[in-house]
Design a protein around this motif. Structure first.
Motif, PDB file in Angstrom:
ATOM      1  N   ASP A 168     -70.644 -31.967  26.292  1.00  0.00           N
ATOM      2  CA  ASP A 168     -69.349 -31.778  25.504  1.00  0.00           C
ATOM      3  C   ASP A 168     -68.356 -32.976  26.270  1.00  0.00           C
ATOM      4  O   ASP A 168     -67.334 -33.253  25.421  1.00  0.00           O
ATOM      5  CB  ASP A 168     -68.704 -30.421  25.895  1.00  0.00           C
ATOM      6  CG  ASP A 168     -69.015 -29.239  25.086  1.00  0.00           C
ATOM      7  OD1 ASP A 168     -69.632 -29.697  23.846  1.00  0.00           O
ATOM      8  OD2 ASP A 168     -69.221 -28.329  25.690  1.00  0.00           O
ATOM      9  N   THR A 169     -68.671 -33.428  27.337  1.00  0.00           N
ATOM     10  CA  THR A 169     -67.949 -34.500  27.841  1.00  0.00           C
ATOM     11  C   THR A 169     -68.732 -35.868  27.760  1.00  0.00           C
ATOM     12  O   THR A 169     -68.087 -36.554  28.620  1.00  0.00           O
ATOM     13  CB  THR A 169     -67.531 -34.120  29.340  1.00  0.00           C
ATOM     14  OG1 THR A 169     -68.950 -34.091  30.028  1.00  0.00           O
ATOM     15  CG2 THR A 169     -66.943 -32.642  29.623  1.00  0.00           C
ATOM     16  N   ASP A 170     -69.435 -35.927  27.020  1.00  0.00           N
ATOM     17  CA  ASP A 170     -70.052 -37.301  26.829  1.00  0.00           C
ATOM     18  C   ASP A 170     -69.192 -38.184  25.954  1.00  0.00           C
ATOM     19  O   ASP A 170     -69.002 -37.891  25.049  1.00  0.00           O
ATOM     20  CB  ASP A 170     -71.508 -37.085  26.099  1.00  0.00           C
ATOM     21  CG  ASP A 170     -72.217 -38.424  25.880  1.00  0.00           C
ATOM     22  OD1 ASP A 170     -71.735 -39.404  26.235  1.00  0.00           O
ATOM     23  OD2 ASP A 170     -73.316 -38.125  25.742  1.00  0.00           O
ATOM     24  N   ILE A 171     -68.602 -39.185  26.690  1.00  0.00           N
ATOM     25  CA  ILE A 171     -67.791 -39.958  26.081  1.00  0.00           C
ATOM     26  C   ILE A 171     -68.240 -40.651  24.867  1.00  0.00           C
ATOM     27  O   ILE A 171     -67.697 -41.061  24.001  1.00  0.00           O
ATOM     28  CB  ILE A 171     -67.262 -41.166  27.123  1.00  0.00           C
ATOM     29  CG1 ILE A 171     -66.370 -40.437  28.226  1.00  0.00           C
ATOM     30  CG2 ILE A 171     -66.414 -42.137  26.400  1.00  0.00           C
ATOM     31  CD1 ILE A 171     -65.248 -39.687  27.780  1.00  0.00           C
ATOM     32  N   LYS A 172     -69.560 -41.170  25.104  1.00  0.00           N
ATOM     33  CA  LYS A 172     -70.302 -41.868  23.958  1.00  0.00           C
ATOM     34  C   LYS A 172     -70.191 -40.901  22.571  1.00  0.00           C
ATOM     35  O   LYS A 172     -70.011 -41.558  21.589  1.00  0.00           O
ATOM     36  CB  LYS A 172     -71.599 -42.183  24.366  1.00  0.00           C
ATOM     37  CG  LYS A 172     -71.644 -43.050  25.484  1.00  0.00           C
ATOM     38  CD  LYS A 172     -73.120 -43.713  25.579  1.00  0.00           C
ATOM     39  CE  LYS A 172     -73.361 -44.816  26.681  1.00  0.00           C
ATOM     40  NZ  LYS A 172     -73.244 -44.268  28.024  1.00  0.00           N
TER      41      LYS A 172
END
Length: 257
Positions: A168-172
């Motif tokens: 959920d926090t994967d910037i990509k």
DNA sequence: CTCGGGCATGGGT
DNA sequence: AACCCATGCCCGA
């Protein structure tokens, strides 16, 4: 999880409508938002109780999540007949802090006091797909026969929380996987895979556009909010943080479907 | 090559 | 047994 890492996600889940995305530390001095923050910190300080991630609890109380079968006039004008999910949960345990019957604890802000009202029997026969398991029993006995509901004049209603996973926090990717039931209960119905766009605004006036969409899976759909990359960066989302979604209005009321 | 959108898969409940 | 969901992974840009 630390309290200050809680993120409040206030949204009005209607295509093209405003959505508010704030971090808790941004809102402590805002009255109505404080109420909700306080509410949350009082009653769900660390993470969402398992049930809170599921809409059942709230749906128990609303009885009518999917359909505008509630009297439209009344709901629209009086706006918030639904207790926050936490409240719905706590209905089952009246001993807890800040139960619905002690609204003062939760809502002391004078600018936005809450009213205790008796919930009209808004029973829609159409809770169909949302089963009443688990909480169903709790609610029935927990509520003091007369189900009392906090009605916030601000009409902001916490919907659900999600603890962020690493993905959920994967910037990509910049996308947030939404619990299926919550998405289907609180977001506009979408039939096209491309979904809809929601305009996002944080308390600093930043506006984003989130893409609410799904893709199909072997077992039904997976719902996402996309376009969160900048939000994640700005707010420094991290795995373990909790995102809270708070509706400014009721999706099934505002929705034009 | 990296990035990112989309789907598939498998663990867990 | 069903299905949700976290994430792996493919593939096109």
């Amino acid at each position: 999880m630390k309290e200050d890492s809680v993120k409040l996600f206030i949204l009005k889940p209607v295509a093209g409508e405003s959505v508010l995305l704030v971090r808790s530390e941004f809102i402590v001095d805002v009255s109505w938002q404080s109420i909700h923050l306080q509410y949350w910190t009082l009653k769900a300080p660390h993470r969402c109780p398992p049930d809170l991630g599921r809409p059942e609890a709230l749906l128990q109380a609303t009885n009518s999540p999917q359909i505008p079968s509630v009297d439209p006039e009344r709901t629209i004008t009086e706006v918030a007949p639904v207790p926050p999910p936490d409240l719905a949960v706590r209905n089952a345990s009246p001993n807890e802090v800040a139960t619905p019957t002690t609204p003062g604890v939760v809502h002391q802000t004078q600018s936005s006091p809450a009213e205790i009202v008796e919930e009209d029997s808004v029973n829609s026969p159409d809770a169909t797909k949302i089963s009443r398991r688990k909480n169903g029993g709790k609610r029935g006995k927990g509520a003091n026969k007369q189900t009392q509901v906090c009605r916030l004049k601000s009409s902001l209603v916490p919907l659900f929380e999600k603890e962020l996973t690493p993905s959920d926090t994967d910037i990509k990717k910049g996308r947030l996987l939404l619990p299926k039931r919550c998405a289907e209960a609180y977001f506009p119905k979408i039939s096209e895979q491309q979904g809809i766009f929601l305009t996002v605004e944080d308390t600093k006036g930043n506006a984003w556009k989130l893409h609410f969409r799904f893709w199909t899976n072997t077992n039904g759909r997976m719902y996402f909010l996309e376009g969160l990359r900048d939000c994640m960066t700005l707010m420094q989302w991290a795995a373990g943080d909790t995102v809270t979604l708070v509706s400014e209005q009721f999706p099934w009321i505002a929705e034009d479907a």
